[in-house]
Design an enzyme around this catalytic site. Structure first.
Site, PDB file in Angstrom:
ATOM      1  N   HIS A  55      -8.957 -19.180 -15.282  1.00 17.15           N
ATOM      2  CA  HIS A  55      -8.269 -20.295 -16.217  1.00 17.15           C
ATOM      3  C   HIS A  55      -9.421 -20.512 -17.260  1.00 17.15           C
ATOM      4  O   HIS A  55     -10.882 -20.554 -16.591  1.00 17.15           O
ATOM      5  CB  HIS A  55      -7.386 -20.958 -16.073  1.00 17.15           C
ATOM      6  CG  HIS A  55      -5.875 -20.818 -15.651  1.00 17.15           C
ATOM      7  ND1 HIS A  55      -4.818 -21.575 -14.960  1.00 17.15           N
ATOM      8  CD2 HIS A  55      -5.360 -19.208 -15.382  1.00 17.15           C
ATOM      9  CE1 HIS A  55      -3.872 -20.644 -15.301  1.00 17.15           C
ATOM     10  NE2 HIS A  55      -3.835 -19.432 -14.893  1.00 17.15           N
ATOM     11  N   GLU A  57     -10.145 -23.135 -18.563  1.00 20.26           N
ATOM     12  CA  GLU A  57     -10.234 -24.618 -17.741  1.00 20.26           C
ATOM     13  C   GLU A  57     -11.537 -24.284 -16.323  1.00 20.26           C
ATOM     14  O   GLU A  57     -11.962 -25.438 -16.851  1.00 20.26           O
ATOM     15  CB  GLU A  57      -9.384 -25.881 -17.725  1.00 20.26           C
ATOM     16  CG  GLU A  57      -8.300 -25.762 -18.631  1.00 20.26           C
ATOM     17  CD  GLU A  57      -6.945 -25.052 -19.507  1.00 20.26           C
ATOM     18  OE1 GLU A  57      -7.538 -23.491 -18.845  1.00 20.26           O
ATOM     19  OE2 GLU A  57      -6.212 -25.573 -19.887  1.00 20.26           O
ATOM     20  N   CYS A  85      -2.621 -26.663 -16.741  1.00 16.61           N
ATOM     21  CA  CYS A  85      -1.046 -26.442 -15.863  1.00 16.61           C
ATOM     22  C   CYS A  85      -1.683 -27.034 -14.653  1.00 16.61           C
ATOM     23  O   CYS A  85      -2.817 -27.855 -14.408  1.00 16.61           O
ATOM     24  CB  CYS A  85      -1.573 -25.333 -15.520  1.00 16.61           C
ATOM     25  SG  CYS A  85      -2.780 -24.294 -14.606  1.00 16.61           S
ATOM     26  N   CYS A  88      -5.050 -26.651 -13.553  1.00 15.51           N
ATOM     27  CA  CYS A  88      -6.731 -27.454 -14.025  1.00 15.51           C
ATOM     28  C   CYS A  88      -6.314 -28.418 -14.011  1.00 15.51           C
ATOM     29  O   CYS A  88      -7.113 -29.152 -14.487  1.00 15.51           O
ATOM     30  CB  CYS A  88      -6.499 -26.525 -15.352  1.00 15.51           C
ATOM     31  SG  CYS A  88      -6.946 -24.744 -15.043  1.00 15.51           S
TER      32      CYS A  88
HETATM   33  N1  LIG Z   1      -4.175 -23.075 -20.317  1.00 15.03           N
HETATM   34  C1  LIG Z   1      -4.485 -22.343 -19.775  1.00 15.03           C
HETATM   35  C2  LIG Z   1      -3.312 -21.620 -19.207  1.00 15.03           C
HETATM   36  C3  LIG Z   1      -3.099 -20.470 -18.697  1.00 15.03           C
HETATM   37  N2  LIG Z   1      -4.172 -19.500 -18.863  1.00 15.03           N
HETATM   38  C4  LIG Z   1      -5.686 -20.477 -18.577  1.00 15.03           C
HETATM   39  O1  LIG Z   1      -6.933 -19.984 -19.164  1.00 15.03           O
HETATM   40  N3  LIG Z   1      -5.487 -22.101 -19.414  1.00 15.03           N
END
Ligand SMILES: Nc1ccnc(=O)[nH]1
Length: 150
Positions: A55, A57, A85, A88
């Site tokens: 991701h 983040e 999420c 993250c």
């Molecule tokens: N917040 C996120 C959700 C899904 N993918 C990502 O890169 N970031």
């Protein structure tokens, strides 16, 4: 409407995250800022890296902690086009980052049919041992618009 300088800065950094998001396999981008300076930028590379954890983040945190040779990001702020999420948000807790600023919320993303786990980053933080300041909805419309182009 009056726009404060602090608000303008937040929008400026979110625009950088939006530019990153446009390069992503999924349209998510993130930047890390300290003392009003951008220190790292990244986007989602889940497909190109065949890595479900890649991701925006996670990528931006890993890039900076690797560069610093230090797992702690105390005093840093992460700007992300989508609310972190649970994975993250947890990485944010482990790294001790001081602030999260996001555009579209998990609920917003679910409302446009993006696969998300419906647990807010604030719920994760509340169950943790850290205090992290969370600011939401910065350039939310632009952050959501990215999904109409992809
Ligand atoms: N917040 C996120 C959700 C899904 N993918 C990502 O890169 N970031």
């Amino acid at each position: 409407m009056l726009t404060s300088l602090a608000n303008m800065n937040q929008e400026y950094f979110m625009r950088l995250a939006l530019e990153e998001a446009k390069k992503g396999d999924a349209p998510y981008g993130a930047v890390i800022v300290k003392d009003n300076q951008v220190v790292a930028v990244a986007y989602n590379t889940v497909r190109q890296d065949s890595d479900p954890s890649a991701h925006a983040e996670i990528n931006v945190i890993r890039s900076l902690t690797t560069k610093l040779k230090n797992p702690s990001l105390e005093g840093y702020s992460i700007y992300t086009t989508g609310e972190p999420c649970p994975m993250c948000a947890t990485a944010c807790v482990w790294t001790g980052i001081s602030e999260i600023i996001y555009g579209a919320s998990i609920e917003d993303l679910i409302s446009i049919n993006q696969g998300q786990i419906n647990i807010s980053c604030e719920e994760i933080i509340a169950k943790s041992f850290r205090t992290i300041k969370v600011t939401k909805g910065i350039l939310k419309t632009e952050c959501l618009k990215l999904f109409k182009l992809s």
